[in-house]
Design a protein around this motif. Structure first.
Motif, short mmCIF file in Angstrom:
data_model
loop_
_atom_site.label_atom_id
_atom_site.label_comp_id
_atom_site.label_asym_id
_atom_site.label_seq_id
_atom_site.Cartn_x
_atom_site.Cartn_y
_atom_site.Cartn_z
N TYR A 198 76.01 11.91 97.97
CA TYR A 198 75.00 12.94 97.75
C TYR A 198 74.90 13.20 96.24
O TYR A 198 75.92 13.29 95.57
CB TYR A 198 75.38 14.24 98.48
CG TYR A 198 75.34 14.09 99.98
CD1 TYR A 198 74.23 14.50 100.70
CD2 TYR A 198 76.41 13.54 100.67
CE1 TYR A 198 74.18 14.36 102.09
CE2 TYR A 198 76.37 13.38 102.05
CZ TYR A 198 75.26 13.80 102.74
OH TYR A 198 75.20 13.65 104.11
N THR A 199 73.68 13.31 95.75
CA THR A 199 73.44 13.55 94.32
C THR A 199 72.79 14.91 94.15
O THR A 199 71.85 15.25 94.88
CB THR A 199 72.53 12.46 93.74
OG1 THR A 199 73.14 11.19 93.94
CG2 THR A 199 72.29 12.69 92.25
N PRO A 226 74.68 29.33 82.89
CA PRO A 226 74.16 30.38 83.78
C PRO A 226 72.70 30.13 84.17
O PRO A 226 71.92 29.54 83.43
CB PRO A 226 74.28 31.65 82.93
CG PRO A 226 74.30 31.18 81.51
CD PRO A 226 74.90 29.81 81.53
N GLY A 227 72.36 30.58 85.39
CA GLY A 227 70.98 30.58 85.85
C GLY A 227 70.42 29.25 86.26
O GLY A 227 69.20 29.11 86.39
N VAL A 228 71.24 28.24 86.50
CA VAL A 228 70.73 26.91 86.83
C VAL A 228 70.22 26.86 88.27
O VAL A 228 70.55 27.71 89.10
CB VAL A 228 71.82 25.83 86.62
CG1 VAL A 228 72.20 25.72 85.16
CG2 VAL A 228 73.04 26.10 87.49
N THR A 229 69.41 25.83 88.54
CA THR A 229 68.94 25.58 89.90
C THR A 229 69.51 24.25 90.36
O THR A 229 69.91 23.40 89.55
CB THR A 229 67.40 25.54 89.96
OG1 THR A 229 66.93 24.49 89.11
CG2 THR A 229 66.80 26.88 89.55
N PHE A 230 69.53 24.04 91.69
CA PHE A 230 70.17 22.87 92.29
C PHE A 230 69.15 22.13 93.15
O PHE A 230 68.38 22.75 93.87
CB PHE A 230 71.37 23.30 93.14
CG PHE A 230 72.38 24.10 92.37
CD1 PHE A 230 73.42 23.47 91.70
CD2 PHE A 230 72.30 25.48 92.30
CE1 PHE A 230 74.34 24.20 90.98
CE2 PHE A 230 73.22 26.22 91.57
CZ PHE A 230 74.25 25.58 90.92
N ALA A 231 69.19 20.81 93.10
CA ALA A 231 68.34 19.99 93.95
C ALA A 231 69.17 18.81 94.46
O ALA A 231 69.49 17.88 93.71
CB ALA A 231 67.12 19.49 93.19
N TRP A 232 69.56 18.88 95.73
CA TRP A 232 70.38 17.84 96.35
C TRP A 232 69.51 16.78 97.01
O TRP A 232 68.46 17.08 97.57
CB TRP A 232 71.28 18.44 97.43
CG TRP A 232 72.46 19.21 96.95
CD1 TRP A 232 72.56 20.55 96.78
CD2 TRP A 232 73.74 18.67 96.59
NE1 TRP A 232 73.81 20.90 96.33
CE2 TRP A 232 74.56 19.76 96.21
CE3 TRP A 232 74.27 17.39 96.55
CZ2 TRP A 232 75.88 19.58 95.81
CZ3 TRP A 232 75.58 17.21 96.14
CH2 TRP A 232 76.38 18.31 95.78
N SER A 233 70.00 15.53 97.03
CA SER A 233 69.41 14.45 97.82
C SER A 233 70.56 13.60 98.35
O SER A 233 71.65 13.57 97.76
CB SER A 233 68.45 13.61 96.98
OG SER A 233 69.15 12.99 95.92
N SER A 261 67.81 16.66 101.75
CA SER A 261 67.48 17.41 100.54
C SER A 261 67.80 18.87 100.78
O SER A 261 67.71 19.37 101.90
CB SER A 261 66.02 17.23 100.15
OG SER A 261 65.18 17.81 101.12
N SER A 262 68.20 19.55 99.69
CA SER A 262 68.51 20.97 99.76
C SER A 262 68.46 21.56 98.37
O SER A 262 68.77 20.88 97.39
CB SER A 262 69.90 21.17 100.37
OG SER A 262 70.26 22.55 100.33
#
Length: 181
Positions: free
Chosen positions: A65-66, A38-45, A51-52
Protein backbone atom coordinates in the motif's frame (compact mmCIF):
# COMPACT_ATOMS: atom_id res chain seq x y z
CA UNK A 1 12.49 52.21 -5.73
CA UNK A 2 11.14 49.21 -3.91
CA UNK A 3 12.52 45.86 -2.97
CA UNK A 4 10.55 42.64 -2.87
CA UNK A 5 11.79 39.52 -1.13
CA UNK A 6 10.60 36.20 -2.48
CA UNK A 7 10.89 33.24 -0.13
CA UNK A 8 10.88 29.66 -1.16
CA UNK A 9 8.80 26.98 0.56
CA UNK A 10 9.42 23.73 -1.31
CA UNK A 11 10.18 21.46 1.62
CA UNK A 12 8.38 18.17 1.24
CA UNK A 13 6.55 16.80 4.26
CA UNK A 14 8.01 13.87 6.16
CA UNK A 15 6.33 10.53 5.46
CA UNK A 16 6.37 7.08 7.03
CA UNK A 17 4.00 4.12 6.89
CA UNK A 18 3.62 0.76 8.65
CA UNK A 19 1.75 -2.37 7.60
CA UNK A 20 0.65 -5.51 9.41
CA UNK A 21 -0.08 -9.22 9.21
CA UNK A 22 -3.41 -10.84 8.31
CA UNK A 23 -4.16 -14.11 10.13
CA UNK A 24 -7.12 -16.44 10.58
CA UNK A 25 -7.99 -14.46 13.73
CA UNK A 26 -7.10 -10.97 12.48
CA UNK A 27 -8.76 -10.79 9.06
CA UNK A 28 -8.47 -6.99 9.04
CA UNK A 29 -5.43 -4.88 9.96
CA UNK A 30 -4.86 -1.18 10.30
CA UNK A 31 -2.14 0.34 8.15
CA UNK A 32 -0.83 3.65 9.40
CA UNK A 33 0.82 6.75 8.02
CA UNK A 34 2.55 9.52 9.91
CA UNK A 35 4.28 12.82 9.27
CA UNK A 36 5.98 15.34 11.52
CA UNK A 37 4.70 18.10 9.21
CA UNK A 38 1.52 19.59 10.66
CA UNK A 39 -1.76 19.73 8.74
CA UNK A 40 -0.91 17.18 6.04
CA UNK A 41 -3.45 15.15 4.07
CA UNK A 42 -3.24 11.44 3.21
CA UNK A 43 -4.09 9.57 0.01
CA UNK A 44 -3.72 5.78 0.11
CA UNK A 45 -3.74 3.37 -2.85
CA UNK A 46 -3.23 -0.37 -2.94
CA UNK A 47 -4.31 -3.82 -4.13
CA UNK A 48 -7.76 -4.33 -5.68
CA UNK A 49 -8.12 -0.59 -6.44
CA UNK A 50 -7.97 0.26 -2.73
CA UNK A 51 -8.05 3.96 -1.91
CA UNK A 52 -8.57 5.95 1.28
CA UNK A 53 -8.04 9.45 2.62
CA UNK A 54 -7.84 8.26 6.23
CA UNK A 55 -4.55 8.41 8.07
CA UNK A 56 -4.93 4.83 9.39
CA UNK A 57 -7.35 2.81 7.23
CA UNK A 58 -8.28 -0.84 7.79
CA UNK A 59 -7.49 -3.36 5.05
CA UNK A 60 -8.19 -7.06 4.49
CA UNK A 61 -5.95 -7.83 1.50
CA UNK A 62 -2.24 -8.54 1.54
CA UNK A 63 0.09 -6.50 -0.65
CA UNK A 64 1.89 -3.19 -0.84
CA UNK A 65 0.00 0.00 0.00
CA UNK A 66 1.32 3.45 -0.93
CA UNK A 67 0.41 6.67 0.85
CA UNK A 68 0.99 10.12 -0.65
CA UNK A 69 1.23 12.78 2.04
CA UNK A 70 0.58 16.36 0.93
CA UNK A 71 1.46 19.55 2.78
CA UNK A 72 -1.41 21.95 1.93
CA UNK A 73 0.74 24.96 2.90
CA UNK A 74 3.00 24.48 -0.12
CA UNK A 75 1.52 21.60 -2.17
CA UNK A 76 4.65 19.49 -1.76
CA UNK A 77 4.24 15.73 -1.42
CA UNK A 78 6.10 12.72 -0.11
CA UNK A 79 5.21 9.04 -0.26
CA UNK A 80 5.79 5.92 1.81
CA UNK A 81 4.79 2.27 1.51
CA UNK A 82 3.30 -0.21 3.95
CA UNK A 83 3.40 -3.96 3.42
CA UNK A 84 0.58 -6.23 4.56
CA UNK A 85 1.41 -9.95 4.65
CA UNK A 86 -0.76 -13.02 5.16
CA UNK A 87 -0.15 -15.75 7.69
CA UNK A 88 -3.33 -17.78 7.29
CA UNK A 89 -2.17 -21.24 6.27
CA UNK A 90 -3.89 -23.95 8.31
CA UNK A 91 -1.69 -26.48 10.09
CA UNK A 92 -1.27 -30.06 8.92
CA UNK A 93 -2.66 -32.97 10.92
CA UNK A 94 -2.06 -36.71 10.96
CA UNK A 95 -3.56 -39.06 13.53
CA UNK A 96 -3.23 -42.77 14.27
CA UNK A 97 -4.60 -44.98 17.00
CA UNK A 98 -3.74 -48.29 18.59
CA UNK A 99 -6.57 -50.86 18.86
CA UNK A 100 -8.17 -51.87 22.14
CA UNK A 101 -7.72 -55.55 23.00
CA UNK A 102 -8.31 -57.83 25.97
CA UNK A 103 -4.66 -57.33 26.93
CA UNK A 104 -4.54 -53.57 26.17
CA UNK A 105 -7.62 -51.91 27.63
CA UNK A 106 -6.34 -48.43 26.84
CA UNK A 107 -5.02 -47.12 23.54
CA UNK A 108 -2.94 -44.09 22.71
CA UNK A 109 -3.86 -41.76 19.88
CA UNK A 110 -0.81 -40.21 18.24
CA UNK A 111 -1.06 -36.79 16.61
CA UNK A 112 1.49 -35.01 14.44
CA UNK A 113 1.31 -31.46 13.08
CA UNK A 114 3.57 -28.80 11.61
CA UNK A 115 2.12 -26.13 13.92
CA UNK A 116 4.49 -25.09 16.65
CA UNK A 117 3.18 -23.96 19.04
CA UNK A 118 -0.22 -25.60 18.77
CA UNK A 119 -3.23 -26.35 20.95
CA UNK A 120 -5.34 -29.51 20.80
CA UNK A 121 -9.05 -29.99 21.53
CA UNK A 122 -10.27 -33.61 21.50
CA UNK A 123 -13.82 -34.94 21.67
CA UNK A 124 -15.07 -38.50 21.45
CA UNK A 125 -17.37 -41.26 22.70
CA UNK A 126 -18.94 -41.09 26.17
CA UNK A 127 -18.24 -37.36 26.52
CA UNK A 128 -14.49 -37.78 26.12
CA UNK A 129 -12.50 -34.55 25.93
CA UNK A 130 -8.81 -33.73 26.23
CA UNK A 131 -6.37 -30.94 25.47
CA UNK A 132 -3.18 -33.01 25.25
CA UNK A 133 -1.55 -33.92 21.96
CA UNK A 134 -1.52 -37.72 22.38
CA UNK A 135 -4.34 -38.82 24.69
CA UNK A 136 -5.00 -42.29 26.10
CA UNK A 137 -8.53 -43.63 25.55
CA UNK A 138 -10.45 -46.63 26.83
CA UNK A 139 -13.50 -46.75 24.55
CA UNK A 140 -13.70 -47.64 20.86
CA UNK A 141 -15.03 -45.10 18.36
CA UNK A 142 -14.18 -41.95 16.46
CA UNK A 143 -12.16 -39.26 18.23
CA UNK A 144 -12.03 -35.79 16.66
CA UNK A 145 -9.20 -33.35 17.26
CA UNK A 146 -9.12 -29.67 16.35
CA UNK A 147 -5.56 -28.40 16.10
CA UNK A 148 -5.02 -24.65 16.35
CA UNK A 149 -1.81 -22.97 15.25
CA UNK A 150 -1.12 -20.56 18.11
CA UNK A 151 0.82 -18.20 15.83
CA UNK A 152 -2.01 -17.42 13.40
CA UNK A 153 -5.19 -18.92 14.90
CA UNK A 154 -5.77 -21.22 11.91
CA UNK A 155 -7.28 -24.65 12.61
CA UNK A 156 -7.54 -28.11 11.11
CA UNK A 157 -9.69 -31.06 12.17
CA UNK A 158 -8.79 -34.76 11.99
CA UNK A 159 -10.51 -37.98 13.09
CA UNK A 160 -8.84 -41.00 14.68
CA UNK A 161 -10.74 -44.28 14.78
CA UNK A 162 -10.03 -46.54 17.74
CA UNK A 163 -10.99 -50.13 16.95
CA UNK A 164 -11.69 -52.82 19.51
CA UNK A 165 -10.69 -56.46 19.18
CA UNK A 166 -11.98 -58.24 22.29
CA UNK A 167 -13.37 -61.38 20.68
CA UNK A 168 -12.36 -64.36 22.77
CA UNK A 169 -10.80 -67.26 20.89
CA UNK A 170 -12.80 -70.44 20.48
CA UNK A 171 -11.71 -73.35 22.60
CA UNK A 172 -12.65 -77.00 22.78
CA UNK A 173 -11.31 -80.06 24.53
CA UNK A 174 -11.95 -83.73 24.04
CA UNK A 175 -11.18 -86.71 26.21
CA UNK A 176 -9.76 -89.50 24.07
CA UNK A 177 -11.00 -92.31 26.26
CA UNK A 178 -11.63 -93.60 29.74
CA UNK A 179 -9.00 -93.88 32.40
CA UNK A 180 -8.38 -97.35 33.73
CA UNK A 181 -5.86 -99.10 35.85
Amino acid sequence: TATATVTENITAPTASATGGVLTCVNTMVSISASSTTPGVTFAWSGPNNFSSNQQNPNVNTSGTYTVVITNPANGCTASATATVTSNNTPPTAAVSAEPLTCADTSAQITTTTNANPATFAWSGPNGFSSTIQNPEVTAPGNYTVTITNSDNGCTVTAVATVNQNTTAPTASATVPGNLNC
